[in-house]
Design a protein around this motif. Structure first.
Motif, PDB file in Angstrom:
ATOM      1  N   GLN A 235       0.816  -1.208   0.000  1.00 30.72           N
ATOM      2  CA  GLN A 235       0.000   0.000   0.000  1.00 30.72           C
ATOM      3  C   GLN A 235       0.856   1.267   0.000  1.00 30.72           C
ATOM      4  O   GLN A 235       1.961   1.291   0.551  1.00 30.72           O
ATOM      5  CB  GLN A 235      -0.930   0.021   1.222  1.00 30.72           C
ATOM      6  CG  GLN A 235      -1.902  -1.128   1.302  1.00 30.72           C
ATOM      7  CD  GLN A 235      -1.275  -2.434   1.777  1.00 30.72           C
ATOM      8  OE1 GLN A 235      -0.279  -2.414   2.489  1.00 30.72           O
ATOM      9  NE2 GLN A 235      -1.861  -3.548   1.382  1.00 30.72           N
ATOM     10  N   SER A 236       0.327   2.307  -0.629  1.00 28.96           N
ATOM     11  CA  SER A 236       0.992   3.612  -0.655  1.00 28.96           C
ATOM     12  C   SER A 236      -0.057   4.716  -0.555  1.00 28.96           C
ATOM     13  O   SER A 236      -1.242   4.492  -0.811  1.00 28.96           O
ATOM     14  CB  SER A 236       1.792   3.795  -1.954  1.00 28.96           C
ATOM     15  OG  SER A 236       2.779   2.788  -2.101  1.00 28.96           O
ATOM     16  N   MET A 237       0.402   5.903  -0.178  1.00 30.35           N
ATOM     17  CA  MET A 237      -0.459   7.089  -0.177  1.00 30.35           C
ATOM     18  C   MET A 237       0.036   8.056  -1.242  1.00 30.35           C
ATOM     19  O   MET A 237       1.247   8.218  -1.431  1.00 30.35           O
ATOM     20  CB  MET A 237      -0.453   7.773   1.189  1.00 30.35           C
ATOM     21  CG  MET A 237      -1.156   7.004   2.281  1.00 30.35           C
ATOM     22  SD  MET A 237      -1.285   7.974   3.787  1.00 30.35           S
ATOM     23  CE  MET A 237      -1.966   6.733   4.912  1.00 30.35           C
ATOM     24  N   ILE A 238      -0.920   8.699  -1.912  1.00 34.75           N
ATOM     25  CA  ILE A 238      -0.584   9.605  -2.989  1.00 34.75           C
ATOM     26  C   ILE A 238      -1.529  10.799  -2.972  1.00 34.75           C
ATOM     27  O   ILE A 238      -2.698  10.671  -2.571  1.00 34.75           O
ATOM     28  CB  ILE A 238      -0.639   8.865  -4.349  1.00 34.75           C
ATOM     29  CG1 ILE A 238       0.018   9.687  -5.453  1.00 34.75           C
ATOM     30  CG2 ILE A 238      -2.079   8.492  -4.717  1.00 34.75           C
ATOM     31  CD1 ILE A 238       0.291   8.894  -6.719  1.00 34.75           C
ATOM     32  N   LEU A 239      -1.019  11.947  -3.370  1.00 32.37           N
ATOM     33  CA  LEU A 239      -1.819  13.171  -3.401  1.00 32.37           C
ATOM     34  C   LEU A 239      -2.528  13.291  -4.746  1.00 32.37           C
ATOM     35  O   LEU A 239      -1.892  13.201  -5.801  1.00 32.37           O
ATOM     36  CB  LEU A 239      -0.921  14.384  -3.184  1.00 32.37           C
ATOM     37  CG  LEU A 239      -0.262  14.466  -1.797  1.00 32.37           C
ATOM     38  CD1 LEU A 239       0.834  15.511  -1.788  1.00 32.37           C
ATOM     39  CD2 LEU A 239      -1.296  14.762  -0.729  1.00 32.37           C
ATOM     40  N   VAL A 240      -3.840  13.478  -4.682  1.00 31.37           N
ATOM     41  CA  VAL A 240      -4.655  13.597  -5.902  1.00 31.37           C
ATOM     42  C   VAL A 240      -5.420  14.913  -5.855  1.00 31.37           C
ATOM     43  O   VAL A 240      -6.336  15.073  -5.039  1.00 31.37           O
ATOM     44  CB  VAL A 240      -5.644  12.421  -6.025  1.00 31.37           C
ATOM     45  CG1 VAL A 240      -6.452  12.556  -7.323  1.00 31.37           C
ATOM     46  CG2 VAL A 240      -4.924  11.085  -5.981  1.00 31.37           C
ATOM     47  N   PRO A 241      -5.065  15.891  -6.693  1.00 30.04           N
ATOM     48  CA  PRO A 241      -5.863  17.120  -6.751  1.00 30.04           C
ATOM     49  C   PRO A 241      -7.306  16.794  -7.132  1.00 30.04           C
ATOM     50  O   PRO A 241      -7.555  15.971  -8.010  1.00 30.04           O
ATOM     51  CB  PRO A 241      -5.175  17.937  -7.847  1.00 30.04           C
ATOM     52  CG  PRO A 241      -3.766  17.417  -7.879  1.00 30.04           C
ATOM     53  CD  PRO A 241      -3.880  15.951  -7.569  1.00 30.04           C
TER      54      PRO A 241
END
Length: 281
Positions: A235-241
């Protein structure tokens, strides 16, 4: 307040009964529930608590009616309450909180308080929700700002954390998915797949709190960047506008029949740069 202090009220009067129940919050002496922890409370705690109480009494309470009037007027300009923008007075409250040095107290780096010391502050903010908003201590932004503060890159902090800390934008945390027990992150199905210098995101989320409000500009999304190997390392976290092509807010979800700002969202081939990943895969 005087009647509440004197306890000379009719118990059936709900407003005054509520005032009695919260009067202990305004006592400048140490609340009874904190007496066992007296030796663990620093002078900084008393200083910050007094500032917060002054803010509630001098700024928040006098502006509550103005906030309600502005919100009522703004509700007439939208077709659904979840689309209602924040009343302008809220930015005034934030500027005043900033001037008093009590903005973003949830961050230990800012407040210089322990978790124990912050908990009575949080009790005050939980009682006066407008103070909570004015001091920029509202979820889900608090958790997202903590993540960016601790693990964000300098570029991510500049683009997203700084405006969040100033209260200029809001955010949401996109984790929960239909069809799986999402409290266990290993069940998350949303795919974050590398494609050149970008990631492509495909997934279906719901109960994403705060995603519908107009001020919400970025999502911290949890998905899978690895599809084999150890289950807890996929799992990873990512920034999504929020305005990225392919982000489709389907509907607000209802609790006991009342729709709120908890959104159902589809991410359909959403492309974001690899620099948006938080702390790597």
């Amino acid at each position: 307040l005087k009647l509440a202090q004197e306890r000379t009220i009719d118990p059936s009067d709900r407003v005054l009964s509520h005032l009695v129940s919260i009067m202990h919050l305004f006592d400048r002496k140490l609340p009874e529930g904190l007496l066992p922890y007296n030796n663990r409370l620093t002078p900084r705690f008393y200083e910050v608590r007094d500032r917060v109480l002054d803010y509630v009494q001098e700024v928040v309470m006098p502006n509550t009616r103005k906030y309600n009037e502005q919100r009522e007027a703004l509700l007439k300009t939208v077709d659904h309450p979840t689309k209602c923008p924040e009343p302008p007075v809220l930015m005034e409250l934030r500027r005043e909180a900033q001037a008093r040095g009590i903005m973003n107290l949830f961050l230990p780096e800012v407040s210089q308080l322990s978790v124990l010391e912050y908990s009575p502050i949080a009790e005050i903010l939980g009682t006066f929700s407008l103070a909570n908003q004015g001091m920029n201590c509202s979820a889900p932004d608090t958790g997202n700002m903590e993540v960016l503060e601790k693990y964000g890159s300098p570029e991510q902090k500049k683009q997203w954390l700084q405006p969040l800390l100033r209260g200029e934008i809001r955010s949401a945390f996109a984790m929960t998915e239909p069809g799986v027990a999402s409290s266990d992150a290993t069940n998350i199905c949303t795919r974050i797949e590398a494609d050149g210098d970008d990631y492509i995101i495909n997934g279906h989320k719901w109960w994403i709190s705060g995603a519908i409000r107009p001020e919400s500009k970025v999502f911290v999304l949890l998905g899978r960047t690895c599809f084999d190997g150890p289950l807890h390392k996929q799992q990873s976290m990512i920034l999504v506008p929020r305005d990225s092509p392919g982000v489709k807010i389907i509907r607000p979800l209802a609790v006991f029949g009342e729709e709120g700002d908890h959104a159902e969202i589809v991410f359909d081939n959403v492309r974001v740069p690899k620099s948006n990943i938080i702390l790597g895969e």
